[in-house]
Design a protein around this motif. Structure first.
Motif, PDB file in Angstrom:
ATOM      1  N   MET A   1     -28.463  16.037  15.341  1.00 56.04           N
ATOM      2  CA  MET A   1     -29.474  15.257  15.964  1.00 56.04           C
ATOM      3  C   MET A   1     -29.599  14.014  15.265  1.00 56.04           C
ATOM      4  O   MET A   1     -29.797  12.876  15.796  1.00 56.04           O
ATOM      5  CB  MET A   1     -30.986  16.055  15.901  1.00 56.04           C
ATOM      6  N   THR A   2     -29.518  13.993  13.707  1.00 57.23           N
ATOM      7  CA  THR A   2     -29.839  12.554  13.041  1.00 57.23           C
ATOM      8  C   THR A   2     -28.667  11.732  13.596  1.00 57.23           C
ATOM      9  O   THR A   2     -28.827  10.613  13.656  1.00 57.23           O
ATOM     10  CB  THR A   2     -29.725  13.207  11.528  1.00 57.23           C
ATOM     11  N   ASN A   6     -36.466  16.466   6.458  1.00 59.20           N
ATOM     12  CA  ASN A   6     -36.791  15.850   7.733  1.00 59.20           C
ATOM     13  C   ASN A   6     -35.697  15.662   8.416  1.00 59.20           C
ATOM     14  O   ASN A   6     -35.651  15.419   9.875  1.00 59.20           O
ATOM     15  CB  ASN A   6     -37.675  14.668   7.781  1.00 59.20           C
ATOM     16  N   LEU A   7     -34.264  15.431   7.887  1.00 51.55           N
ATOM     17  CA  LEU A   7     -33.203  15.007   8.582  1.00 51.55           C
ATOM     18  C   LEU A   7     -32.024  15.888   8.493  1.00 51.55           C
ATOM     19  O   LEU A   7     -31.202  15.746   9.473  1.00 51.55           O
ATOM     20  CB  LEU A   7     -32.748  13.552   8.213  1.00 51.55           C
ATOM     21  N   SER A  33     -29.210  10.509  16.717  1.00 52.33           N
ATOM     22  CA  SER A  33     -30.241   9.528  16.799  1.00 52.33           C
ATOM     23  C   SER A  33     -29.835   7.991  16.325  1.00 52.33           C
ATOM     24  O   SER A  33     -29.922   6.984  16.591  1.00 52.33           O
ATOM     25  CB  SER A  33     -31.524  10.007  15.848  1.00 52.33           C
ATOM     26  N   ALA A  34     -29.160   8.360  15.059  1.00 55.06           N
ATOM     27  CA  ALA A  34     -28.676   6.951  14.334  1.00 55.06           C
ATOM     28  C   ALA A  34     -27.684   6.268  15.299  1.00 55.06           C
ATOM     29  O   ALA A  34     -27.771   5.134  15.255  1.00 55.06           O
ATOM     30  CB  ALA A  34     -28.134   7.369  13.173  1.00 55.06           C
ATOM     31  N   ILE A  75     -37.871   8.367  17.932  1.00 49.03           N
ATOM     32  CA  ILE A  75     -37.405   7.675  19.040  1.00 49.03           C
ATOM     33  C   ILE A  75     -37.934   8.140  20.350  1.00 49.03           C
ATOM     34  O   ILE A  75     -38.471   7.427  21.198  1.00 49.03           O
ATOM     35  CB  ILE A  75     -35.730   8.028  19.192  1.00 49.03           C
ATOM     36  N   SER A 127     -32.024  19.409   7.761  1.00 55.12           N
ATOM     37  CA  SER A 127     -32.523  20.893   7.307  1.00 55.12           C
ATOM     38  C   SER A 127     -31.204  21.933   7.900  1.00 55.12           C
ATOM     39  O   SER A 127     -31.358  22.842   7.119  1.00 55.12           O
ATOM     40  CB  SER A 127     -33.959  21.103   7.558  1.00 55.12           C
ATOM     41  N   ASN A 152     -29.738  20.009  13.029  1.00 59.27           N
ATOM     42  CA  ASN A 152     -30.645  18.850  12.473  1.00 59.27           C
ATOM     43  C   ASN A 152     -29.589  17.650  12.294  1.00 59.27           C
ATOM     44  O   ASN A 152     -30.052  16.592  12.756  1.00 59.27           O
ATOM     45  CB  ASN A 152     -31.684  19.547  11.623  1.00 59.27           C
ATOM     46  N   TRP A 176     -37.182  14.487   1.002  1.00 56.52           N
ATOM     47  CA  TRP A 176     -37.771  14.153   2.310  1.00 56.52           C
ATOM     48  C   TRP A 176     -36.507  14.023   3.079  1.00 56.52           C
ATOM     49  O   TRP A 176     -36.632  14.435   4.358  1.00 56.52           O
ATOM     50  CB  TRP A 176     -38.405  12.715   2.244  1.00 56.52           C
ATOM     51  N   ASN A 220     -36.772  16.729  13.452  1.00 54.58           N
ATOM     52  CA  ASN A 220     -35.939  15.887  12.744  1.00 54.58           C
ATOM     53  C   ASN A 220     -36.890  14.641  13.017  1.00 54.58           C
ATOM     54  O   ASN A 220     -37.176  14.200  14.174  1.00 54.58           O
ATOM     55  CB  ASN A 220     -34.687  15.557  13.775  1.00 54.58           C
ATOM     56  N   LEU A 240     -27.609   6.128  18.429  1.00 55.67           N
ATOM     57  CA  LEU A 240     -28.546   5.509  19.620  1.00 55.67           C
ATOM     58  C   LEU A 240     -29.235   4.188  18.913  1.00 55.67           C
ATOM     59  O   LEU A 240     -29.107   3.285  19.501  1.00 55.67           O
ATOM     60  CB  LEU A 240     -29.560   6.361  19.905  1.00 55.67           C
ATOM     61  N   ILE A 241     -29.742   4.390  17.789  1.00 55.86           N
ATOM     62  CA  ILE A 241     -30.509   3.117  17.033  1.00 55.86           C
ATOM     63  C   ILE A 241     -29.622   2.110  16.910  1.00 55.86           C
ATOM     64  O   ILE A 241     -29.729   0.896  17.174  1.00 55.86           O
ATOM     65  CB  ILE A 241     -31.253   3.607  15.955  1.00 55.86           C
TER      66      ILE A 241
END
Lengths: 366, 395
Positions: free
Chosen positions: A37-38, A27-28, A41-42, B125, A30, A34, A23, B119, A44-45
């Motif tokens: 982007m992961t 999804n994270l 995003s991480a 988000i 690939s 990507n 998974w 993603n 940012l979170i």
């Protein structure tokens, strides 16, 4: 030759394509982009979530009565607890709160069944919500009859006022909107022009200017000696504005009904009003229920504008409470509370409308 | 055989049953009702205004206003007329609408595409962003940015600083101001010529591709022209443009350009809020293009970027444009909420202060509404024209 039938065991899929790892890869991670982007995003979170959680939950103060309880440096939710009465009831007299509570209960009682498919008498509950509840709420909240103590509308406020504005706005705008939509489809040029002008005028101007107009110009329009209170003036403005939007929603439904339906109705000898009321409108209105719900959400959010003409809705009551010198720096807490109240209502209703859309679209989905 | 009867002539309906007659009667009645309604309102207004001693007419527009305005794009002082006030408010409204539309579109497209991203984290988000922001009233978001976030900014002497040129404090955002001296007209002309050249080149490249099939990469050449030509003109004209930097003098900054906090809060709130709706529109538009289109493009050997640019986006735009138009209209109308946080837009300075001072409600409300109607009609006319260009040409 007769070989022995031997079962060949299928290989398990590669470990990297199943389970959590598979998974993650799919999804994270690939592609290089990507992965980037992961990471973004991480980042940012991690940057946003822990400080917010810390402020709102871990180092927040929940118990207490006044400012002195807020010492830990996080959110001061004590403030919300202390002023909750103001946020919900406005300045409604304390010993009369039960009347407002009854209105809330009535609304919940008639609306909750709408969320369940199998609920018996669902339509009846819906009709009660649209026709009976406004009348009961009017008598209950305003008082002055049935031995109820009258409560002036300038004491109304908070969540209760927000609900009253939004609910009256939608219930009154629906029939006017239907008439306008029918007028816009009419074959008579004069009627059509009047309706188009009305709709486009209200849709082209901001609600705030409509409210200004209702509060400063309406008293000039009325004959001498006749006067409306502030709430009623705001309501008139909101209903005018909302009925124009409602008309466009209903028109969408009317256009989706094939002409054959009204032609068949005329062939059966039904008059215009009968063919509309018995054949076309029931089908058209059913189609546009999601649209009506969406306008309701928009209206619910727009009711906040009444604070500009001096009504004390939920946002205005928060706004007035945070400047209270007895509390220091509680504006964020106040806004978060108001935002959360709106969010719960709007998100809930929009989910409901999406479910409804899916349910109503089963017939013509490819 | 029965005797043949003459053709049945339809009996003439009574006039009150004749649809044509009834229709005319209804319409006449409607005209009378509307006319009477306006007549009564007109009479009432006249009596009421006379009784309250309010003058009528547009004469007030030339009287001096006597109040200052926080921010104006044209020269304005307390001695200026109410007419000038109207212009200042109108320009401020147009400014926030244009900036808002620009940023909301930018953020909205980014978030909309992010929500469809493969993603998982990024898509989630984006979803949280959309579902949070579009379910909270805009006015509340504006208050949050203005009263909770921007009010907590430091005072000018403790400003947040970027590179010594940009300063953020509770008086606003300061940045260098370009000063145009003699000869800067050349640079302006160079920009115009560069844009014209790019448009011509794009047309030529398009025509060449249509006729010969040869592609011409316009992007890099365009960027080259757009930057190169003005820079050349700048040096040729003897460097006529200089920058004036903001500097702390005493308790406040002097010089440079300033964005007032009201504008920042308004722009933030309105862009983020509208972007949430635009993101959903963009997502719906992209999802409306069937996956077969992408697969067909792949089968033809197009790489992902051209697939998106030549196949998916043009088809998605057709679905996106109509609802996008109504979001732009909403944004322009929502900019009137500025009055709640004190940004001097048309509603605040004209329908607010001017109305309070002169009391001429009818004229002022009518003028303000006319402006918003005009803005709405202009945006929808432009978008209709654009939509027609992008629409599917069916044979």
């Amino acid at each position: 030759m007769r070989g022995e039938f031997k079962e060949i065991v299928a290989f398990a899929p590669p470990a990297s394509t199943t389970g959590a790892i598979g998974w993650l890869r799919q999804n994270l991670l690939s592609s290089p982009f990507n992965v980037l982007m992961t990471i973004f995003s991480a980042y940012l979170i991690l940057k946003l979530v822990p400080p917010v959680l810390d402020w709102a939950v871990f180092s927040a103060d929940f118990i207490g009565k006044d400012q002195s309880a807020c010492t830990s440096g996080g959110a001061c939710w004590v403030f919300i607890g202390a002023r909750l009465d103001l946020f919900i009831y406005g300045f409604y007299p304390f010993d009369q709160y039960w009347r407002v509570n009854w209105m809330f209960a009535l609304l919940a009682f008639t609306f909750v069944p709408q969320f369940f498919d199998a609920f018996p008498y669902k339509k009846l509950f819906g009709l009660i919500a649209l026709i009976v509840v406004p009348v009961v709420a009017y008598v209950l909240l305003l008082g002055g009859s049935f031995g109820l103590q009258p409560v002036d509308t300038n004491k109304w406020g908070g969540l209760m006022l927000t609900l009253v504005l939004a609910y009256v706005g939608i219930v009154a705008a629906l029939p006017i909107g239907v008439i306008l939509a029918l007028g816009r489809q009419s074959k008579m040029p004069v009627i059509r022009t009047i309706c188009i002008c009305f709709i486009e005028l209200w849709r082209g101007v901001p609600l705030i200017s409509v409210l200004f107009m209702a509060s400063v110009m309406l008293p000039l329009f009325l004959p001498e000696g006749m006067n409306f209170n502030k709430l009623l003036r705001a309501l008139i403005g909101i209903v005018m504005f909302q009925s124009a939007y409602m008309a466009e929603v209903v028109r969408g439904g009317l256009q989706a009904i094939p002409r054959g339906q009204s032609e068949a109705a005329s062939a059966l000898g039904l008059s215009y009003w009968k063919s509309m009321g018995l054949v076309v409108l029931p089908q058209a209105l059913k189609l546009v229920i999601p649209g009506i719900v969406n306008t309701f959400i928009a209206l619910f959010k727009d009711t906040t504008l009444v604070l500009i003409i001096g009504l004390l809705d939920i946002l205005a009551s928060v706004q007035s409470a945070i400047v209270d010198p007895a509390w220091r720096q509680v504006s964020t807490e106040g806004y978060v509370f108001a935002a959360f109240s709106f969010w719960v209502f709007c998100f809930g209703i929009s989910r409901y409308s999406q479910a409804l859309e899916r349910k109503l679209h089963t017939g013509h989905k490819r | 055989m029965a005797e043949k009867e003459g053709p049945l002539t339809p009996s003439k309906p009574a006039p009150w049953n004749n649809p044509a007659v009834r229709s005319i009667a209804f319409q006449a009645l409607a005209i009378l009702a509307v006319g009477y309604f306006f007549y009564v309102i007109f009479q009432n207004t006249l009596t009421n205004m006379e009784k309250r001693g309010i003058s009528t007419g547009f004469g007030f527009l030339t009287e001096p206003s006597g109040f200052g305005i926080l921010m104006s794009l044209v020269d304005y002082s307390e001695a200026s007329s109410y007419g000038r006030t109207f212009v200042v408010g109108l320009l401020n409204t147009l400014l926030i609408s244009v900036l808002g539309i620009f940023f909301a579109t930018l953020i909205g497209f980014t978030v909309g595409v992010a929500r469809l991203s493969s993603n998982w984290l990024l898509a989630k988000i984006a979803t949280v962003y959309i579902e949070t922001l579009r379910n909270i009233p805009l006015l509340l978001q504006m208050f949050f940015w203005y009263f909770a976030v921007l009010a907590a900014l430091p005072s000018p002497n403790k400003s947040i600083e970027w590179g010594g040129n940009f300063f953020l404090n509770n008086r606003g955002l300061y940045f260098p101001r370009p000063i145009f001296e003699d000869g800067s007209g050349f640079v302006g002309a160079a920009v115009v010529i560069a844009i014209a050249a790019i448009v011509l080149m794009a047309k030529w490249a398009h025509r060449r591709q249509e006729t010969t099939g040869q592609q011409f990469h316009t992007v890099y050449v365009s960027i080259g022209i757009l930057i190169g030509l003005p820079v050349l003109a700048y040096f040729a004209a003897g460097m006529p443009i200089s920058l004036e930097y903001a500097a702390l003098k005493g308790f406040n900054f002097q010089g440079g350009m300033r964005i007032i906090p009201e504008l920042m809060a308004l722009l933030w709130a309105i862009s983020f809020y509208t972007a949430a709706f635009i993101a959903e529109i963009v997502r719906a538009g992209i999802l409306a293009v069937s996956h077969g289109q992408t697969e067909a493009a792949n089968a033809l050997g197009l790489r992902p970027a051209p697939t998106l640019r030549l196949v998916v986006v043009p088809q998605a735009l057709r679905v996106i444009i109509p609802p996008l138009t109504s979001q732009f209209l909403n944004l322009a109308k929502n900019s009137s909420l500025a009055t709640a946080i004190g940004y001097p837009d048309l509603v605040a300075v004209f329908m607010g202060t001017t109305l309070n001072q002169t009391g001429q409600a009818v004229e002022i409300v009518a003028m303000t509404m006319a402006v918003y109607l005009a803005i709405s009609l202009t945006i929808s006319a432009f978008m209709n024209w654009y939509n027609k260009r992008k629409a599917l040409v069916e044979r």
